[in-house]
Design a protein around this motif. Structure first.
Motif, PDB file in Angstrom:
ATOM      1  N   UNK A   1       1.771  15.014   6.230  1.00 44.53           N
ATOM      2  CA  UNK A   1       2.862  14.480   6.991  1.00 44.53           C
ATOM      3  C   UNK A   1       3.675  13.511   6.146  1.00 44.53           C
ATOM      4  N   UNK A   2       4.822  13.120   6.620  1.00 50.62           N
ATOM      5  CA  UNK A   2       5.708  12.272   5.838  1.00 50.62           C
ATOM      6  C   UNK A   2       5.187  10.855   5.647  1.00 50.62           C
ATOM      7  N   UNK A   3       4.495  10.305   6.661  1.00 50.18           N
ATOM      8  CA  UNK A   3       3.943   8.961   6.511  1.00 50.18           C
ATOM      9  C   UNK A   3       2.944   8.934   5.357  1.00 50.18           C
ATOM     10  N   UNK A   4       2.057   9.916   5.297  1.00 48.17           N
ATOM     11  CA  UNK A   4       1.049   9.985   4.238  1.00 48.17           C
ATOM     12  C   UNK A   4       1.709  10.176   2.880  1.00 48.17           C
ATOM     13  N   UNK A   5       2.784  10.915   2.850  1.00 47.25           N
ATOM     14  CA  UNK A   5       3.517  11.116   1.592  1.00 47.25           C
ATOM     15  C   UNK A   5       4.064   9.788   1.077  1.00 47.25           C
ATOM     16  N   UNK A   6       4.622   8.982   1.968  1.00 53.24           N
ATOM     17  CA  UNK A   6       5.151   7.683   1.576  1.00 53.24           C
ATOM     18  C   UNK A   6       4.071   6.673   1.253  1.00 53.24           C
ATOM     19  N   UNK A   7       2.909   6.822   1.859  1.00 48.91           N
ATOM     20  CA  UNK A   7       1.831   5.859   1.653  1.00 48.91           C
ATOM     21  C   UNK A   7       0.937   6.226   0.475  1.00 48.91           C
ATOM     22  N   UNK A   8       0.611   7.485   0.324  1.00 47.59           N
ATOM     23  CA  UNK A   8      -0.390   7.895  -0.662  1.00 47.59           C
ATOM     24  C   UNK A   8       0.165   8.557  -1.910  1.00 47.59           C
ATOM     25  N   UNK A   9       1.217   9.337  -1.818  1.00 45.95           N
ATOM     26  CA  UNK A   9       1.663  10.078  -3.005  1.00 45.95           C
ATOM     27  C   UNK A   9       2.886   9.425  -3.641  1.00 45.95           C
ATOM     28  N   UNK A  10       4.038   9.572  -3.030  1.00 45.56           N
ATOM     29  CA  UNK A  10       5.250   9.003  -3.616  1.00 45.56           C
ATOM     30  C   UNK A  10       5.223   7.486  -3.598  1.00 45.56           C
ATOM     31  N   UNK A  11       4.707   6.907  -2.521  1.00 47.97           N
ATOM     32  CA  UNK A  11       4.605   5.448  -2.445  1.00 47.97           C
ATOM     33  C   UNK A  11       3.671   4.890  -3.504  1.00 47.97           C
ATOM     34  N   UNK A  12       2.573   5.592  -3.757  1.00 47.26           N
ATOM     35  CA  UNK A  12       1.616   5.147  -4.767  1.00 47.26           C
ATOM     36  C   UNK A  12       2.242   5.136  -6.162  1.00 47.26           C
ATOM     37  N   UNK A  13       3.207   6.013  -6.390  1.00 44.10           N
ATOM     38  CA  UNK A  13       3.887   6.049  -7.686  1.00 44.10           C
ATOM     39  C   UNK A  13       4.868   4.889  -7.841  1.00 44.10           C
ATOM     40  N   UNK A  14       5.413   4.407  -6.740  1.00 37.98           N
ATOM     41  CA  UNK A  14       6.459   3.386  -6.779  1.00 37.98           C
ATOM     42  C   UNK A  14       5.963   1.969  -6.501  1.00 37.98           C
ATOM     43  N   UNK A  15       4.779   1.826  -5.956  1.00 36.98           N
ATOM     44  CA  UNK A  15       4.348   0.532  -5.443  1.00 36.98           C
ATOM     45  C   UNK A  15       4.189  -0.524  -6.530  1.00 36.98           C
ATOM     46  N   UNK A  16       3.705  -0.153  -7.704  1.00 36.02           N
ATOM     47  CA  UNK A  16       3.519  -1.150  -8.759  1.00 36.02           C
ATOM     48  C   UNK A  16       4.846  -1.777  -9.174  1.00 36.02           C
TER      49      UNK A  16
ATOM     50  N   UNK B   1       8.253   8.335   9.175  1.00 40.96           N
ATOM     51  CA  UNK B   1       8.689   9.053   7.981  1.00 40.96           C
ATOM     52  C   UNK B   1       8.116   8.439   6.724  1.00 40.96           C
ATOM     53  N   UNK B   2       8.621   8.866   5.574  1.00 41.56           N
ATOM     54  CA  UNK B   2       8.128   8.332   4.301  1.00 41.56           C
ATOM     55  C   UNK B   2       8.425   6.853   4.173  1.00 41.56           C
ATOM     56  N   UNK B   3       9.510   6.362   4.803  1.00 34.27           N
ATOM     57  CA  UNK B   3       9.826   4.935   4.761  1.00 34.27           C
ATOM     58  C   UNK B   3       8.768   4.099   5.449  1.00 34.27           C
ATOM     59  N   UNK B   4       8.212   4.610   6.525  1.00 36.56           N
ATOM     60  CA  UNK B   4       7.172   3.850   7.218  1.00 36.56           C
ATOM     61  C   UNK B   4       5.877   3.830   6.409  1.00 36.56           C
ATOM     62  N   UNK B   5       5.567   4.907   5.733  1.00 39.32           N
ATOM     63  CA  UNK B   5       4.366   4.938   4.889  1.00 39.32           C
ATOM     64  C   UNK B   5       4.484   4.018   3.698  1.00 39.32           C
ATOM     65  N   UNK B   6       5.632   4.024   3.031  1.00 43.21           N
ATOM     66  CA  UNK B   6       5.864   3.132   1.894  1.00 43.21           C
ATOM     67  C   UNK B   6       5.931   1.687   2.378  1.00 43.21           C
ATOM     68  N   UNK B   7       6.564   1.460   3.516  1.00 44.62           N
ATOM     69  CA  UNK B   7       6.649   0.106   4.063  1.00 44.62           C
ATOM     70  C   UNK B   7       5.284  -0.456   4.412  1.00 44.62           C
TER      71      UNK B   7
ATOM     72  N   UNK C   1       2.429   0.433   3.033  1.00 40.15           N
ATOM     73  CA  UNK C   1       1.761   0.184   1.764  1.00 40.15           C
ATOM     74  C   UNK C   1       2.259  -1.114   1.144  1.00 40.15           C
ATOM     75  N   UNK C   2       3.553  -1.344   1.191  1.00 37.49           N
ATOM     76  CA  UNK C   2       4.128  -2.565   0.635  1.00 37.49           C
ATOM     77  C   UNK C   2       3.625  -3.798   1.390  1.00 37.49           C
ATOM     78  N   UNK C   3       3.573  -3.721   2.705  1.00 37.21           N
ATOM     79  CA  UNK C   3       3.046  -4.839   3.489  1.00 37.21           C
ATOM     80  C   UNK C   3       1.585  -5.128   3.154  1.00 37.21           C
TER      81      UNK C   3
END
Length: 65
Positions: free
Chosen positions: A1-16, A44-50, A52-54
């Protein structure tokens, strides 16, 4: 799903990079008191990345949240 994509895959690449930018901005402040974020929580991916960032901000600055 998109949340997992933002949290685990694409978000994991950008979080550092995002955490590094937050660290630099925080270090340049005289007296940081907290953080204010606007995030998508709709699933969506914004919520997953958000989310992760929090989590990273909470881990790095526990007295500011």
């Amino acid at each position: 799903n998109n949340w997992a994509k933002g949290h685990y895959t694409e978000g994991a690449e950008l979080i550092d990079e995002a955490v590094d930018i937050i660290r630099r901005e925080t270090e340049s402040c005289d007296c940081p008191q907290g953080f204010q974020l606007t995030q998508s929580i709709g699933g969506g991916t914004g919520s997953g990345m958000g989310t992760l960032l929090l989590l990273k901000i909470r881990d790095n600055y526990p007295d500011r949240i």
